[in-house]
Design an enzyme around this catalytic site. Structure first.
Site, mmCIF file in Angstrom:
data_model
loop_
_atom_site.group_PDB
_atom_site.id
_atom_site.type_symbol
_atom_site.label_atom_id
_atom_site.label_comp_id
_atom_site.label_asym_id
_atom_site.label_seq_id
_atom_site.Cartn_x
_atom_site.Cartn_y
_atom_site.Cartn_z
ATOM 1 N N ASP A 262 17.314 -20.030 90.389
ATOM 2 C CA ASP A 262 17.241 -18.944 91.372
ATOM 3 C C ASP A 262 15.813 -18.628 91.777
ATOM 4 O OD1 ASP A 262 16.520 -17.957 88.901
ATOM 5 O OD2 ASP A 262 18.093 -16.453 88.773
ATOM 6 N N ASN B 121 23.904 -7.407 81.752
ATOM 7 C CA ASN B 121 25.227 -7.166 82.339
ATOM 8 C C ASN B 121 26.046 -8.445 82.458
ATOM 9 O OD1 ASN B 121 23.950 -8.493 84.401
ATOM 10 N ND2 ASN B 121 23.959 -6.801 85.852
ATOM 11 N N HIS C 193 24.991 -11.344 83.747
ATOM 12 C CA HIS C 193 24.694 -12.249 84.867
ATOM 13 C C HIS C 193 24.037 -13.534 84.367
ATOM 14 C CE1 HIS C 193 20.529 -10.239 85.376
ATOM 15 N NE2 HIS C 193 20.245 -11.521 85.310
ATOM 16 N N GLU D 149 25.508 -11.716 89.777
ATOM 17 C CA GLU D 149 25.762 -10.400 89.197
ATOM 18 C C GLU D 149 27.269 -10.180 89.003
ATOM 19 O OE1 GLU D 149 23.381 -8.790 88.077
ATOM 20 O OE2 GLU D 149 21.777 -8.327 89.481
HETATM 21 N N1 LIG Z 1 17.399 -14.404 87.044
HETATM 22 C C1 LIG Z 1 16.958 -14.245 85.705
HETATM 23 C C2 LIG Z 1 17.983 -14.824 84.760
HETATM 24 O O1 LIG Z 1 18.082 -16.227 84.985
HETATM 25 C C3 LIG Z 1 17.610 -14.524 83.329
HETATM 26 O O2 LIG Z 1 18.535 -15.131 82.458
HETATM 27 C C4 LIG Z 1 17.581 -13.028 83.109
HETATM 28 C C5 LIG Z 1 17.287 -12.620 81.684
HETATM 29 O O3 LIG Z 1 15.917 -12.623 81.443
HETATM 30 P P1 LIG Z 1 15.247 -12.475 80.015
HETATM 31 O O4 LIG Z 1 15.347 -13.835 79.385
HETATM 32 O O5 LIG Z 1 13.830 -12.112 80.304
HETATM 33 O O6 LIG Z 1 15.982 -11.434 79.272
HETATM 34 O O7 LIG Z 1 16.581 -12.504 83.969
HETATM 35 C C6 LIG Z 1 16.649 -12.793 85.365
HETATM 36 O O8 LIG Z 1 17.516 -11.913 85.958
#
Ligand SMILES: N[C@@H]1[C@@H](O)[C@H](O)[C@@H](COP(=O)(O)O)O[C@@H]1O
EC number: 3.5.99.6
Length: 263
Positions: A67, A136, A138, A143
């Site tokens: 993404d 959440n 995702h 989402e």
């Molecule tokens: N788009 C990214 C996700 O791909 C990732 O998995 C998530 C969790 O991030 P973290 O690993 O910092 O908790 O954050 C963002 O929203």
């Protein structure tokens, strides 16, 4: 879905790294699906070390990131393209032209998603997709309520995700509310999926992913239908699971079997 529960984030990164290493050794021109966020950082560090030791090479590898923020060009310090260059690509022997991140500055973001899908297809599909998970549930920026058959497209972020990611932006900096993300359907076509989660803040999402109903309310739960998904989580992220001891037992049995088979 295979659930591997380990004592701490270091062990989680090491286990995931071994899976990537064996993928690259068995197929040097692998197509890797990559993720941003803080969770995969230790794994990237270990891949960099393995590349520097010449244990693995990325010369023939192609990558596709999950993404990107819509509205941020690749040279923006908060863009995911910048994150990947900084935390992985510029430290390994990969050809940067073979690395792909959705174009956050695309003139026509609505067709950018379809173009990304075509590129993935042209490379033969993703061999192994790395995922983190949001609190959440995702994955990528899919989402809750995302279509479980979705493809790469523009997605609006929830306030919870905006708040969680606010730590990466300074107070006066523009923080996008939109993204371009691979869809759940795109992720489900990867041959293998590895999802990493560490820390108590992910426990509820992990519970819903593994033991909850398959539901768009927790997009990661779609992985219950994927043929080769490994969840690698630490004890803190596992606390809300009902069957912790069973998952640990399965993993011990799997390891014993592999040892017996000499693998
Ligand atoms: N788009 C990214 C996700 O791909 C990732 O998995 C998530 C969790 O991030 P973290 O690993 O910092 O908790 O954050 C963002 O929203």
């Amino acid at each position: 879905m295979k659930v591997v529960i380990l004592e701490n984030p270091e062990a989680v990164a090491a286990y995931g790294t071994e899976m990537f290493k064996s993928q690259l050794k068995s197929k040097p021109d692998s197509v890797l699906g990559l993720a941003t966020g803080s969770t995969p950082l230790a794994l990237y560090q270990q891949l960099i070390s393995a590349n520097k030791n010449r244990e693995i090479s990325f010369k023939e590898v192609s990558t596709f990131n999950l993404d990107e923020y819509l509205g941020l060009a690749g040279d923006h310090p908060q863009s995911y393209r910048h994150f990947m260059n900084d935390n992985l690509f510029r430290h390994i022997d990969i050809n940067i032209d073979n690395t792909h991140v959705p174009d956050g500055a695309a003139e026509d973001p609505l067709s950018a998603g379809n173009n990304y899908e075509q590129l993935i297809k042209a490379k033969g599909g993703i061999d192994i997709q790395l995922l983190g998970i949001g609190r959440n549930g995702h994955v990528g920026f899919n989402e809750p309520s995302s279509c479980l058959a979705s493809r790469t497209r523009v997605k609006t972020l929830t306030q919870a995700t905006i708040d969680d990611n606010a730590r990466f932006f300074s107070a006066d900096e523009y923080q996008p509310h939109l993204s371009i993300t691979m869809g759940i359907g795109t992720i489900m076509e990867s041959k293998h999926v590895i999802l990493l989660a560490t820390g108590a803040s992910k426990a509820e999402a992990i519970k819903a992913t593994v033991e909850g109903p398959l539901s768009a309310s927790c997009p990661a739960s779609a992985l219950q239908m994927h043929l080769s998904t490994t969840l690698i989580i630490d004890d803190a992220a596992a606390t809300q699971l009902r069957d912790i001891e069973f998952y640990k037992h399965i993993e011990r049995e799997n390891q014993a079997l592999l040892k017996r088979l000499g693998r």
